[in-house]
Write a protein that holds these residues in place. Structure first.
Motif, PDB file in Angstrom:
ATOM      1  N   TYR B 155       0.848  -1.190   0.000  1.00  0.00           N
ATOM      2  CA  TYR B 155       0.000   0.000   0.000  1.00  0.00           C
ATOM      3  C   TYR B 155       0.884   1.241   0.000  1.00  0.00           C
ATOM      4  O   TYR B 155       1.956   1.244   0.610  1.00  0.00           O
ATOM      5  N   VAL B 156       0.424   2.284  -0.680  1.00  0.00           N
ATOM      6  CA  VAL B 156       1.208   3.510  -0.829  1.00  0.00           C
ATOM      7  C   VAL B 156       0.547   4.665  -0.072  1.00  0.00           C
ATOM      8  O   VAL B 156      -0.648   4.883  -0.209  1.00  0.00           O
ATOM      9  N   VAL B 157       1.326   5.411   0.738  1.00  0.00           N
ATOM     10  CA  VAL B 157       0.798   6.582   1.448  1.00  0.00           C
ATOM     11  C   VAL B 157       1.768   7.750   1.264  1.00  0.00           C
ATOM     12  O   VAL B 157       2.983   7.584   1.354  1.00  0.00           O
ATOM     13  N   ASP B 158       1.235   8.919   1.008  1.00  0.00           N
ATOM     14  CA  ASP B 158       2.034  10.137   0.903  1.00  0.00           C
ATOM     15  C   ASP B 158       2.758  10.370   2.239  1.00  0.00           C
ATOM     16  O   ASP B 158       2.138  10.299   3.298  1.00  0.00           O
ATOM     17  N   HIS B 161       1.467  12.544   5.166  1.00  0.00           N
ATOM     18  CA  HIS B 161       0.190  12.202   5.786  1.00  0.00           C
ATOM     19  C   HIS B 161       0.277  11.033   6.761  1.00  0.00           C
ATOM     20  O   HIS B 161      -0.716  10.666   7.363  1.00  0.00           O
ATOM     21  N   ARG B 174       9.795   6.165  -1.985  1.00  0.00           N
ATOM     22  CA  ARG B 174      10.030   6.359  -3.416  1.00  0.00           C
ATOM     23  C   ARG B 174       9.150   7.498  -3.920  1.00  0.00           C
ATOM     24  O   ARG B 174       8.355   8.054  -3.186  1.00  0.00           O
ATOM     25  N   ILE B 176       6.266   8.742  -6.871  1.00  0.00           N
ATOM     26  CA  ILE B 176       5.255   8.045  -7.649  1.00  0.00           C
ATOM     27  C   ILE B 176       5.501   8.310  -9.123  1.00  0.00           C
ATOM     28  O   ILE B 176       5.981   9.367  -9.498  1.00  0.00           O
ATOM     29  N   GLY B 177       5.168   7.346  -9.963  1.00  0.00           N
ATOM     30  CA  GLY B 177       5.295   7.506 -11.395  1.00  0.00           C
ATOM     31  C   GLY B 177       6.737   7.628 -11.843  1.00  0.00           C
ATOM     32  O   GLY B 177       7.659   7.221 -11.145  1.00  0.00           O
ATOM     33  N   SER B 181       6.767  12.748 -13.116  1.00  0.00           N
ATOM     34  CA  SER B 181       5.920  12.805 -11.925  1.00  0.00           C
ATOM     35  C   SER B 181       6.729  13.247 -10.716  1.00  0.00           C
ATOM     36  O   SER B 181       6.259  13.998  -9.876  1.00  0.00           O
ATOM     37  N   SER B 185       4.593  16.319 -10.282  1.00  0.00           N
ATOM     38  CA  SER B 185       3.285  15.835  -9.823  1.00  0.00           C
ATOM     39  C   SER B 185       2.784  16.586  -8.602  1.00  0.00           C
ATOM     40  O   SER B 185       1.613  16.573  -8.292  1.00  0.00           O
ATOM     41  N   GLY B 186       3.712  17.240  -7.885  1.00  0.00           N
ATOM     42  CA  GLY B 186       3.318  17.929  -6.666  1.00  0.00           C
ATOM     43  C   GLY B 186       3.049  16.965  -5.529  1.00  0.00           C
ATOM     44  O   GLY B 186       2.517  17.341  -4.496  1.00  0.00           O
ATOM     45  N   GLU B 187       3.400  15.701  -5.732  1.00  0.00           N
ATOM     46  CA  GLU B 187       3.066  14.698  -4.721  1.00  0.00           C
ATOM     47  C   GLU B 187       4.205  14.429  -3.746  1.00  0.00           C
ATOM     48  O   GLU B 187       3.991  13.810  -2.724  1.00  0.00           O
ATOM     49  N   VAL B 190       6.470   9.217  -1.504  1.00  0.00           N
ATOM     50  CA  VAL B 190       5.474   8.342  -0.892  1.00  0.00           C
ATOM     51  C   VAL B 190       6.183   7.172  -0.196  1.00  0.00           C
ATOM     52  O   VAL B 190       7.317   6.861  -0.518  1.00  0.00           O
ATOM     53  N   GLU B 192       6.006   3.208   0.433  1.00  0.00           N
ATOM     54  CA  GLU B 192       5.341   1.970   0.022  1.00  0.00           C
ATOM     55  C   GLU B 192       5.499   0.944   1.133  1.00  0.00           C
ATOM     56  O   GLU B 192       6.612   0.535   1.462  1.00  0.00           O
TER      57      GLU B 192
END
Lengths: 232, 223
Positions: B155-158, B161, B174, B176-177, B181, B185-187, B190, B192
């Protein structure tokens, strides 16, 4: 694509369940968690086959509208998958099912995510939105499928028939079957200023309107006066 | 001992009713109300080293221990920020808690700091995370609502958060993408997770609120 909203209203979270190979498009930075097999593609292009220039233009337009230049496309590769999204701010989330019969106009920071079949475009609001104290550009959603938007504070849905007046800072979204004009509050400039209401929007026609129970501008100003000065 | 969390998720608070001799340890400053007969002790639990490590993990150096001299005494606990609280019952297991999310626990739980490794630095989080193990009750708090996900597989979580996760889960940090990305991506990063266990994450992050307020701050006058 199925959307479930939990933890309402202050800290709402949208859980999107995708069918195999289905795609959800989301605002940059909105992803909170997801299944590992969900793939992410970051793109400035708004639709398949749009060239580099087209992608650049729609990216720029989104940026001017206060959204991020890039959008993320989450795809459930192979099998059904789940992604959760949250807005940056305190507030609620609403899912709206577009059926192609009308378009949806959103305040620029309200967009969270949508089905790939929904097209999001930045729209020049004209001088009336400028004088309304909102961004010059609003977002316009067309097509069909679910679109998810967020508010600052709780959200209230209003079925407008006839006329309705909303303070500009409290508008989230509305169906474009509604017409709007900006007008000052009260009968004169003095009343408008002293009343603390500034500009208001008058909606006419028949359609749905969503308003937010807090005004981000008001919150920011209330806190900022207590914060240390920003270096110049 | 009975305990209840009220006003979830916006303004959660913890309400404990003690049996005689029961104790609860809380973060400094978390006490909102208490019976006058409750005995309170402030100490650097675990000694100087443990306290120093706690300070590095963004938690308070001093912890307060409340002990009931008779049954029926109560303690009301409130975290500093608006948001949620979550009760975690531990039975010999352990959870890893993100800095700032520890609120209270029973004395059967050992709160220790653990080196998160370089990967936690990469995740933009504190280098030191709290390691809570033993048997008893643990209460977490966060800005935003707390959402629990039962992981079985991956499961992946930012990273911004994450509130806590079962120690039984392993994780890697890691992006994402692909490269695009990573940059656009602004993410951010994350985590894993893999294995079997629970991950608790918060539905808002405090840095986003700070970022929103920043432009409203008035400018210093030019000299």
């Amino acid at each position: 694509m199925n959307v479930e909203v939990s933890h309402r209203p202050a800290y709402a979270l949208a859980t999107v369940t995708l069918d195999a190979e289905e795609v959800v498009v989301a605002e940059g930075g909105a992803m909170v968690s997801m299944d590992t097999h969900v793939t992410v593609e970051t793109t400035a292009a708004k639709k398949e086959g749009q060239g580099l220039m087209g992608g650049l233009m729609s990216g720029l337009k989104r940026m001017v509208a206060g959204e991020s230049f890039f959008q993320n496309k989450f795809k459930a590769a192979g099998t059904t998958g789940k992604v959760t999204f949250a807005p940056k701010h305190v507030g609620d989330i609403v899912t709206y099912e577009m059926d192609g019969s009308c378009e949806l106009v959103m305040q620029s920071t309200a967009y969270l995510c949508s089905a790939e079949s929904v097209e999001i475009d930045a729209k020049w609001g004209g001088s009336k939105s400028f004088f309304g104290g909102e961004g010059l550009i609003m977002l316009k959603a067309s097509g069909s499928g679910p679109i998810v938007f967020n508010s600052f504070g709780a959200i209230k849905e209003i079925d407008v028939t006839g006329d309705f007046i909303v303070d500009n800072g409290h508008i989230v979204a509305f169906e474009d079957t509604l017409n709007f004009t900006n007008t000052k509050f009260g009968s004169g400039i003095l009343q408008s200023i002293l009343g603390g209401e500034g500009m208001v929007c008058k909606f006419t026609g028949t359609g749905k309107l969503w308003i937010q129970t807090r005004n981000p501008q008001g919150f920011g100003e209330a806190l900022a006066s207590k914060l240390p000065l920003r270096p110049n | 001992m009975q305990h209840e969390i009220h006003n979830k998720p916006d303004f959660a608070s913890l309400h404990i009713t003690f049996d005689e001799g029961d104790s609860v340890v809380t973060e400094a400053g978390a006490m909102m109300g208490m019976s006058p007969g409750l005995k309170m002790e402030t100490n650097m639990k675990g000694g100087l080293m443990a306290a120093a490590k706690r300070a590095m993990s963004g938690e308070s150096v001093f912890l307060n221990t409340y002990t009931a001299s008779e049954s029926g005494q109560r303690l009301d606990v409130a975290p500093a920020s608006p948001g949620d609280m979550e009760h975690v019952a531990l039975d010999g297991g352990a959870v890893v808690v993100q800095r700032g999310s520890y609120c209270a626990c029973t004395p059967g739980i050992t709160v220790d700091s653990s080196w998160g490794g370089w990967k936690s630095l990469k995740a933009g989080e504190g280098l030191i995370m709290l390691h809570c193990s033993g048997t008893g009750d643990l209460w977490l708090s966060s800005y935003g609502a707390i959402h629990c996900e039962e992981v079985d597989g991956t499961y992946v979580v930012d990273t911004s958060h994450i509130v806590a996760f079962d120690e039984s889960l392993t994780y890697t940090v890691r992006s994402i993408g692909g490269l695009k990305s990573l940059l656009f991506s602004g993410e951010g990063a994350v985590c894993e997770f893999s294995g079997k266990g629970r991950v608790w994450f918060q539905t808002r992050s405090a840095p986003s609120l700070a970022e929103f307020l920043q432009p409203f701050r008035k400018l210093q006058p030019k000299n």
